[in-house]
Motif scaffolding. Sequence first.
Motif, PDB file in Angstrom:
ATOM      1  N   ALA A 102      -0.689   2.697  -9.847  1.00  0.00           N
ATOM      2  CA  ALA A 102      -2.001   3.284  -9.577  1.00  0.00           C
ATOM      3  C   ALA A 102      -1.847   4.725  -9.106  1.00  0.00           C
ATOM      4  O   ALA A 102      -2.649   5.605  -9.471  1.00  0.00           O
ATOM      5  CB  ALA A 102      -2.737   2.452  -8.530  1.00  0.00           C
ATOM      6  N   VAL A 143     -11.913   7.828  -7.400  1.00  0.00           N
ATOM      7  CA  VAL A 143     -12.442   6.468  -7.295  1.00  0.00           C
ATOM      8  C   VAL A 143     -12.165   5.651  -8.554  1.00  0.00           C
ATOM      9  O   VAL A 143     -12.269   4.417  -8.528  1.00  0.00           O
ATOM     10  CB  VAL A 143     -13.954   6.486  -6.986  1.00  0.00           C
ATOM     11  N   SER A 144     -11.770   6.299  -9.642  1.00  0.00           N
ATOM     12  CA  SER A 144     -11.495   5.558 -10.879  1.00  0.00           C
ATOM     13  C   SER A 144     -10.285   4.643 -10.756  1.00  0.00           C
ATOM     14  O   SER A 144     -10.127   3.706 -11.542  1.00  0.00           O
ATOM     15  CB  SER A 144     -11.284   6.540 -12.039  1.00  0.00           C
ATOM     16  N   VAL A 145      -9.408   4.882  -9.753  1.00  0.00           N
ATOM     17  CA  VAL A 145      -8.225   4.033  -9.579  1.00  0.00           C
ATOM     18  C   VAL A 145      -8.447   2.993  -8.485  1.00  0.00           C
ATOM     19  O   VAL A 145      -7.500   2.360  -8.025  1.00  0.00           O
ATOM     20  CB  VAL A 145      -6.976   4.879  -9.280  1.00  0.00           C
ATOM     21  N   ALA A 146      -9.705   2.808  -8.075  1.00  0.00           N
ATOM     22  CA  ALA A 146     -10.085   1.781  -7.087  1.00  0.00           C
ATOM     23  C   ALA A 146      -9.294   1.889  -5.788  1.00  0.00           C
ATOM     24  O   ALA A 146      -8.614   0.944  -5.373  1.00  0.00           O
ATOM     25  CB  ALA A 146      -9.936   0.392  -7.689  1.00  0.00           C
ATOM     26  N   PRO A 147      -9.365   3.022  -5.103  1.00  0.00           N
ATOM     27  CA  PRO A 147      -8.644   3.153  -3.828  1.00  0.00           C
ATOM     28  C   PRO A 147      -9.273   2.282  -2.747  1.00  0.00           C
ATOM     29  O   PRO A 147     -10.458   1.942  -2.814  1.00  0.00           O
ATOM     30  CB  PRO A 147      -8.797   4.637  -3.490  1.00  0.00           C
ATOM     31  N   VAL A 148      -8.485   1.933  -1.742  1.00  0.00           N
ATOM     32  CA  VAL A 148      -9.026   1.178  -0.617  1.00  0.00           C
ATOM     33  C   VAL A 148      -9.506   2.107   0.494  1.00  0.00           C
ATOM     34  O   VAL A 148     -10.216   1.682   1.404  1.00  0.00           O
ATOM     35  CB  VAL A 148      -7.987   0.185  -0.060  1.00  0.00           C
ATOM     36  N   GLY A 200     -14.967   9.552  -0.086  1.00  0.00           N
ATOM     37  CA  GLY A 200     -15.242   8.556  -1.121  1.00  0.00           C
ATOM     38  C   GLY A 200     -16.643   7.991  -1.045  1.00  0.00           C
ATOM     39  O   GLY A 200     -17.189   7.505  -2.047  1.00  0.00           O
ATOM     40  N   ASP A 201     -17.258   8.048   0.144  1.00  0.00           N
ATOM     41  CA  ASP A 201     -18.629   7.561   0.330  1.00  0.00           C
ATOM     42  C   ASP A 201     -19.622   8.698   0.493  1.00  0.00           C
ATOM     43  O   ASP A 201     -20.806   8.452   0.784  1.00  0.00           O
ATOM     44  CB  ASP A 201     -18.692   6.654   1.563  1.00  0.00           C
ATOM     45  N   LEU A 255      -3.847   3.510  -1.752  1.00  0.00           N
ATOM     46  CA  LEU A 255      -3.899   2.611  -2.904  1.00  0.00           C
ATOM     47  C   LEU A 255      -3.170   1.320  -2.564  1.00  0.00           C
ATOM     48  O   LEU A 255      -2.199   1.320  -1.806  1.00  0.00           O
ATOM     49  CB  LEU A 255      -3.250   3.273  -4.127  1.00  0.00           C
ATOM     50  N   THR A 308       0.848  -1.189   0.000  1.00  0.00           N
ATOM     51  CA  THR A 308       0.000   0.000   0.000  1.00  0.00           C
ATOM     52  C   THR A 308       0.883   1.237   0.000  1.00  0.00           C
ATOM     53  O   THR A 308       2.047   1.200   0.405  1.00  0.00           O
ATOM     54  CB  THR A 308      -0.923   0.059   1.232  1.00  0.00           C
TER      55      THR A 308
END
Length: 696
Positions: free
Chosen positions: A91, A41-46, A175-176, A80, A20
Amino acid sequence: STCGVLLHAEVQLEPKPPATLLVVLGYLDLATAADDIAAVVSVAPVAVEGIDARLVDMVRAHGRRVPDLPRGQGWLFVELAGGGPSEARAAADRLCRTAGALDVRVIEDPGAAAALWRIRADGAGLAGRTRDGQPAWPGWEDAAVPPARLGAYLRDFDELMGEYKVDGLLYGHIGDGCMHVRLDLPLAGAPDRFRAFLTDAAHLVVRHGGSLSGEHGDGRARSELLEIMYSPEVRAVFAGFKALFDPAGVLNPGVLVQPRPLDADLRLRGLGPVAAAGGFAFDGDGGDLSTAVHRCVGVGKCRADTGVAGGFMCPSYLATADEKDTTRGRARVLQEVVRGELDWSAPAVAESLDLCLSCRACGSDCPAGVDMATYKSETLYRRYRGRLRPRDHYALGMLPRWLAGATRLPRLVNAAGRLGPLRRWGMRAAGADPRRAVPELATRPFRRIWRTESSRQQVRAPEAGTVMLWVDTFTNAFDPEIAQAAVTLLNSLGYRVVLPERQVCCGLTWISTGQLDGARARLRRTLDQLDAHVGAGGLVIGLEPSCTAALRADLPELLPDDARARPVAAAVRTLAEFLLAQPDWCPPSRPERTIVVQPHCHHYSVLGFEPDRQIFARMGMNVTEIAGCCGLAGNFGIQQGQYEISVSVAGNGLLPALAGASSDAVFVADGFSCRTQAAQLAAGRGRHLAQILLGH
């Protein structure tokens, strides 16, 4: 908890990602950061968290170091993950290319990333104060809107706060679309504004297609507002569903179904300031003890074992695992006192504070800045002022007074302390635990040595100037060799060392037992001795951390109207702070040496232990640093009834570290309490930083 009680839960653990890293994106403000969420969010973060600049300013105001951040007034912390470092870095590179940030910083070092995440982790506590230092309260804690609408919602919410003239620090799960905020609504004096603001805020979030409660549930604060969000038909379904599971209405009554008014049970309604009693000034809380104890908003960091991360809070809870022994539990009891529900002398108050070690770790580790050691001292002051006190307050709380006489006959006192029956009788008479040994007095106290020997070793023509050495009661009576080492060290740097003309005291033992009038009397005498030196631009170097911390932190709080107090407090330095400020000073190299270091709690929480760490690092030594209190904590571990807890606290850090140390390891502890605990429980002889620097 509204329709049933959970008795058993089974969870499935997910493996941590192999690699990470953290990307911090800087924006003009938090709303602009929210506008950019689609690219993030397009890079799929955690994880994606938003931080406002004012929250970061609060971290700095609490004296905590903040790593460098990219330019901006609002930031997104984006974590990430990848199957390896290169995948995570790829990423991050994609995000840096597509994000509309003003500036970007990619952080691959786990330690640096953890320091930044701590800002977010402490957000709930730090947000309990506005940037102007006003108390801020929950109530509109975690509204959420669709992420695409978050930027617009935040701008409208900012306008709403302006209309009501309220303020708060924003942070949250951008993000949410979920944001947290606590607001300085005047709950005590104008609770009607609380109702009006929350009602308008509910209409605002619904207009943006959001939810009043994005994470924490509705509860008493928001259940009444559900009629704005849901139709009567939907709420009727809620009521029917609730009736099937809880026909008697015993689970969370007044919540969701037939809700209580959101302003019906405000604890602060009509609560005015607590009348001052002549104790602490509570300068950081507007002089109000009620404001101080209501700093606690229930974050609960005091329940966590933060030792792995170097934290010290809360040693008594770690020993008992009882909620009443947390900082939060004690704050809740004191909140009941200032609201008039309990008296200062109530048994519940005594029980709550009994196991507080006054370590002051909460003052630095609690994100809300709760300082339970000060609250305990103030409580004892209010409880016993003008009344008969426990025996240990007279014996241990006035110890410097008794030591002044004992140092005249040290051999006789030491001999009496070795006689088992006499020692046990004396300890019981003093309110101390008879299982404790009596620390041995030095055959000659330092001030006597100073008068006959040390003055001849002084620099005759000091090149660097003059410094004052604060030789506290404990160093003077028990460990004069520490002061001798400090004098030798300072002389070697070209400084002439002076002492106060007479033995004066910081009043620490009076403070810890709540004898604040006595502490003030001693501090005034201290100011008489230090004022001229400080007024001429001189510095005061302390050797005992607890006494040094008392001069720096308690002196201005107990003598707020004495113009000399703040300049003297500002002139106080630890030995490590003073040495690091010398431009040409370099510590000796000791790469072959192994040390086990116990930072004193007050050194850690009030003074800061980082300068000492830097010196040890420059010396190249192999260092094991113990996290957590030693367990003796001044008079705490000596008092009757506290021995088992004292030993249990030592078992969390000190004792395992000493047991696991190599045979050639040297135990280093600047605190007299820490050295005493190690000597009595593990036969470990401690050294002070001054002695280590001289190779002792």
